[in-house]
Design an enzyme around this catalytic site. Structure first.
Site, PDB file in Angstrom:
ATOM      1  N   ARG A  19      -7.990 -69.321  50.703  1.00 23.53           N
ATOM      2  CA  ARG A  19      -8.871 -70.358  51.241  1.00 23.53           C
ATOM      3  C   ARG A  19     -10.346 -70.192  50.910  1.00 23.53           C
ATOM      4  NH1 ARG A  19      -6.765 -70.574  57.219  1.00 23.53           N
ATOM      5  NH2 ARG A  19      -6.177 -68.451  56.666  1.00 23.53           N
ATOM      6  N   LYS A  26     -11.508 -62.002  49.032  1.00 19.18           N
ATOM      7  CA  LYS A  26     -12.212 -62.393  50.259  1.00 19.18           C
ATOM      8  C   LYS A  26     -13.062 -61.266  50.834  1.00 19.18           C
ATOM      9  CE  LYS A  26      -9.939 -62.892  54.252  1.00 19.18           C
ATOM     10  NZ  LYS A  26      -9.074 -63.568  55.240  1.00 19.18           N
ATOM     11  N   GLY A  84       3.391 -58.119  56.298  1.00 17.55           N
ATOM     12  CA  GLY A  84       2.958 -58.101  57.688  1.00 17.55           C
ATOM     13  C   GLY A  84       1.981 -56.981  58.003  1.00 17.55           C
ATOM     14  N   THR A  85       1.292 -57.155  59.139  1.00 21.94           N
ATOM     15  CA  THR A  85       0.210 -56.230  59.479  1.00 21.94           C
ATOM     16  C   THR A  85       0.731 -54.822  59.821  1.00 21.94           C
ATOM     17  OG1 THR A  85       0.239 -57.358  61.636  1.00 21.94           O
ATOM     18  CG2 THR A  85      -1.575 -57.874  60.178  1.00 21.94           C
ATOM     19  N   GLY A 145      -2.385 -64.819  68.035  1.00 22.69           N
ATOM     20  CA  GLY A 145      -1.380 -64.233  68.919  1.00 22.69           C
ATOM     21  C   GLY A 145      -1.872 -64.317  70.359  1.00 22.69           C
ATOM     22  N   ASN A 174      -5.249 -62.509  70.892  1.00 22.20           N
ATOM     23  CA  ASN A 174      -5.343 -61.188  70.287  1.00 22.20           C
ATOM     24  C   ASN A 174      -6.385 -61.198  69.168  1.00 22.20           C
ATOM     25  OD1 ASN A 174      -4.742 -58.600  69.301  1.00 22.20           O
ATOM     26  ND2 ASN A 174      -3.201 -59.428  67.904  1.00 22.20           N
ATOM     27  N   ASN A 231     -11.883 -66.574  57.057  1.00 19.36           N
ATOM     28  CA  ASN A 231     -10.799 -67.004  56.171  1.00 19.36           C
ATOM     29  C   ASN A 231     -11.272 -67.992  55.124  1.00 19.36           C
ATOM     30  OD1 ASN A 231      -8.696 -65.562  57.580  1.00 19.36           O
ATOM     31  ND2 ASN A 231      -9.036 -67.023  59.223  1.00 19.36           N
ATOM     32  N   LYS A 338     -42.801 -55.544  40.823  1.00 19.28           N
ATOM     33  CA  LYS A 338     -41.501 -54.907  40.537  1.00 19.28           C
ATOM     34  C   LYS A 338     -41.714 -53.475  40.081  1.00 19.28           C
ATOM     35  CE  LYS A 338     -39.617 -54.123  36.904  1.00 19.28           C
ATOM     36  NZ  LYS A 338     -39.074 -53.969  35.554  1.00 19.28           N
TER      37      LYS A 338
HETATM   38  C1  UD1 Z   1      -3.467 -61.588  63.202  1.00 16.91           C
HETATM   39  C2  UD1 Z   1      -2.652 -61.167  64.419  1.00 16.91           C
HETATM   40  C3  UD1 Z   1      -2.871 -62.186  65.532  1.00 16.91           C
HETATM   41  C4  UD1 Z   1      -4.335 -62.279  65.841  1.00 16.91           C
HETATM   42  C5  UD1 Z   1      -5.144 -62.604  64.590  1.00 16.91           C
HETATM   43  C6  UD1 Z   1      -6.616 -62.485  64.879  1.00 16.91           C
HETATM   44  C7  UD1 Z   1      -0.651 -60.019  63.582  1.00 16.91           C
HETATM   45  C8  UD1 Z   1       0.787 -60.132  63.319  1.00 16.91           C
HETATM   46  N1  UD1 Z   1      -1.261 -61.107  64.061  1.00 16.91           N
HETATM   47  O1  UD1 Z   1      -2.937 -62.837  62.778  1.00 16.91           O
HETATM   48  O2  UD1 Z   1      -2.162 -61.796  66.699  1.00 16.91           O
HETATM   49  O3  UD1 Z   1      -4.539 -63.266  66.844  1.00 16.91           O
HETATM   50  O4  UD1 Z   1      -4.848 -61.667  63.548  1.00 16.91           O
HETATM   51  O5  UD1 Z   1      -7.363 -62.922  63.792  1.00 16.91           O
HETATM   52  O6  UD1 Z   1      -1.213 -58.967  63.426  1.00 16.91           O
HETATM   53  N2  UD1 Z   1      -2.832 -57.980  56.160  1.00 16.91           N
HETATM   54  C9  UD1 Z   1      -2.394 -57.057  55.239  1.00 16.91           C
HETATM   55  N3  UD1 Z   1      -1.102 -57.076  54.833  1.00 16.91           N
HETATM   56  C10 UD1 Z   1      -0.206 -57.973  55.328  1.00 16.91           C
HETATM   57  C11 UD1 Z   1      -0.655 -58.928  56.262  1.00 16.91           C
HETATM   58  C12 UD1 Z   1      -1.978 -58.906  56.671  1.00 16.91           C
HETATM   59  O7  UD1 Z   1      -3.180 -56.210  54.787  1.00 16.91           O
HETATM   60  O8  UD1 Z   1       0.955 -57.897  54.907  1.00 16.91           O
HETATM   61  C13 UD1 Z   1      -4.249 -57.942  56.594  1.00 16.91           C
HETATM   62  C14 UD1 Z   1      -5.029 -59.174  56.159  1.00 16.91           C
HETATM   63  O9  UD1 Z   1      -5.731 -58.946  54.941  1.00 16.91           O
HETATM   64  C15 UD1 Z   1      -6.039 -59.314  57.289  1.00 16.91           C
HETATM   65  C16 UD1 Z   1      -5.287 -58.761  58.504  1.00 16.91           C
HETATM   66  O10 UD1 Z   1      -4.270 -57.945  58.006  1.00 16.91           O
HETATM   67  O11 UD1 Z   1      -7.192 -58.517  57.080  1.00 16.91           O
HETATM   68  C17 UD1 Z   1      -4.723 -59.862  59.383  1.00 16.91           C
HETATM   69  O12 UD1 Z   1      -3.800 -60.641  58.664  1.00 16.91           O
HETATM   70  P1  UD1 Z   1      -3.695 -62.208  58.836  1.00 16.91           P
HETATM   71  O13 UD1 Z   1      -2.627 -62.711  57.981  1.00 16.91           O
HETATM   72  O14 UD1 Z   1      -5.060 -62.813  58.703  1.00 16.91           O
HETATM   73  O15 UD1 Z   1      -3.204 -62.272  60.374  1.00 16.91           O
HETATM   74  P2  UD1 Z   1      -3.296 -63.508  61.352  1.00 16.91           P
HETATM   75  O16 UD1 Z   1      -2.203 -64.455  61.077  1.00 16.91           O
HETATM   76  O17 UD1 Z   1      -4.678 -64.015  61.361  1.00 16.91           O
HETATM   77 CA    CA Z   2      -6.618 -63.804  60.027  1.00 18.06          CA
END
Ligand code: UD1
Ligand code: CA
Length: 456
Positions: A19, A26, A84-85, A145, A174, A231, A338
């Site tokens: 985005r 980013k 996933g995170t 979340g 969250n 984002n 400079k």
């Molecule tokens: C996440 C939270 C959500 C919270 C929100 C706040 C989870 C599952 N959800 O959702 O509860 O309200 O943040 O902004 O944690 N990332 C990785 N690898 C992955 C997935 C994500 O490194 O496989 C990193 C992303 O670069 C980012 C962070 O983790 O820095 C969060 O990921 P993102 O996909 O933005 O999570 P949200 O859906 O925003």
């Molecule tokens: Ca996010």
């Protein structure tokens, strides 16, 4: 710090969205002259992290290089696939095995978290909670979340996509950050499954998993402005605005006067002393310090510069990297400096370029003076001694030295050194011709009249 508990911070910087519509990842976009990732690293370090692990996406040498530039001791881990995170945190498994008391998880796209907030989460661990999460009241909770509690006890975090209608009505969201007791972190993370709407391993499930293991999770509060993520570029600008708002307040509380604070822009590392006056519309790039009692007049732009005590810049002054103004030095309007030192009390008041130079104390540089420092290939130095006086509209062709106390006549092109207390005049000699203009005018007028007659 934090009752002597050791701390590992894991910063998640993988899983890029699209985005930003950018060639640049980013987390390398900047707020106040520092990357989002750099802000996250600085915040966890300020919260007392002993070690930092950054999880990046595959094929991101640029992100890895930024990590190393910001913190050479940081370890970089690659999450090969976005799953996933929780999966991302586990990419740093080797670091998690290091036996740290506290494990902090931070997002690289959330640059405004205050170190004190991370410290509060660590304090919750020190007080005996194995898991601490950060909640905030979202103006619009869509996408976040939700923190699900019963009788004041945090039971689970439910992602928006997985939430029931009743859960979606919860406004406490969250922030994403988490703190875990190092003794339990791996066991909790390894027990997280991916049975959810996105088939991802959610870090947020750490709360429910911990409870299933008989461990308590607590939630702390933060203002939304502190946990706002980036984002897209609209949110990037919002983060910049919040950073600037905070920094302006800090600078004013530190003893500087800002006449129109909302028009002054700081970098993450700008250092401003006491009794500094900053007029409207001033921009500080990275690496600037301004000492006590200095004045930065309106519409000035400074980067990589040191402004000494009671010195003044502008209006419309430009200090580029390596500009160093000593006490009471004056750099006036439409002047660019400079890689040059301007000595104590020296004046460069109008329309001048001083580059790759040193100007001695109390020297006076006349309007329109230019140091010719560059021949298209190399740069050369100009040295101007203390008390020297350079007449207006002079070109000083480097390398060249103007000795202490020397004079340079206005309009000179100086190509050779000028001895101390000497005079250099290097310009066309003036000639006067008595009555020349009158004669010229009369003969020109006569010619014009003759031409007009012959046309009739
Ligand atoms: C996440 C939270 C959500 C919270 C929100 C706040 C989870 C599952 N959800 O959702 O509860 O309200 O943040 O902004 O944690 N990332 C990785 N690898 C992955 C997935 C994500 O490194 O496989 C990193 C992303 O670069 C980012 C962070 O983790 O820095 C969060 O990921 P993102 O996909 O933005 O999570 P949200 O859906 O925003
Ligand atoms: Ca996010």
């Amino acid at each position: 710090m934090q009752s002597g508990r050791s701390c590992l911070a894991v910063i998640l910087a993988a899983g890029e969205g699209t985005r930003m519509k950018s060639q640049r990842p980013k987390v390398l976009h900047e707020v106040a002259g520092r990357s989002l990732l750099g802000h996250a690293i600085a915040a966890v370090m300020a919260a007392g992290a002993d070690a930092v692990a950054v999880v990046i996406g595959p094929d991101r040498p640029d992100v890895a290089a930024e990590v190393t530039a910001r913190l050479p001791s940081a370890r970089v881990f690659v999450q090969a696939e976005r799953r996933g995170t929780a999966h991302a945190v586990l990419a740093a498994r080797e670091a998690l095995r290091g036996g740290y008391d506290d494990v902090l998880v931070a997002f690289a796209d959330t640059p405004l978290v205050r170190p004190g907030t991370f410290q509060a989460m660590r304090s919750a661990l020190a007080a005996g909670a194995p898991v601490a999460v950060l909640g905030f009241e979202a103006a619009d909770p869509t996408g976040y979340g939700r923190l699900v509690s019963r009788d004041g006890v945090l039971e689970a975090i439910v992602e928006h996509n997985d939430a029931s209608e009743a859960e979606r009505a919860i406004r406490l969201c969250n922030a994403g950050l988490m703190a875990m007791d190092g003794r339990h972190a791996l066991a909790i993370l390894d027990a997280i499954g991916n049975d959810n709407a996105q088939s991802e391993y959610y870090l947020t499930d750490a709360v429910a998993v911990a409870r299933a293991q008989g461990l308590k999770a607590v939630a702390l509060d933060a203002p939304e402005t502190e946990v706002q993520g980036v984002n897209n570029r609209v949110q990037l600008a919002a983060a910049e605005a919040e950073f600037q708002r905070r920094r302006r307040i800090a600078v004013m509380k530190g003893g500087a006067t800002l006449i129109a604070p909302e028009t002054v822009f700081f970098s993450h590392d700008t250092a401003i002393g006491r009794d500094v006056l900053i007029e409207p519309n001033v921009v500080f790039g990275p690496g600037v310090s301004v000492a006590d009692g200095a004045v930065i007049h309106a519409f000035s732009h400074l980067e990589g510069a040191e402004v000494g005590p009671q010195a003044s810049v502008g209006p419309y002054g430009r200090l580029r990297p390596g500009a160093k103004l000593a006490r009471k030095a004056k750099v006036g309007n439409f002047v660019e400096i400079k890689a040059a030192e301007i000595g104590e009390g020296a004046k460069v008041s109008h329309l001048t370029y001083i580059g790759d130079a040193s100007v001695g104390a109390e020297a006076n540089i006349g309007a329109g003076t230019i140091t010719c420092n560059y021949d298209g290939f190399f740069k050369y130095k100009t040295t101007i001694g203390a008390g020297a006086f350079v007449g207006s509209n002079s070109s000083l062709v480097a390398p060249v030295t103007i000795g202490e106390g020397a004079y340079v006549g206005s309009g000179s092109v100086v190509t050779r050194d000028v001895p101390a207390d000497g005079l250099a005049i290097a310009r066309g000699r003036q000639v006067e011709r008595e009555g020349w203009a009158k004669t010229f005018r009369e003969s020109a007028m006569a010619r014009k009249q003759n031409m007009a007659k012959s046309k009739d």
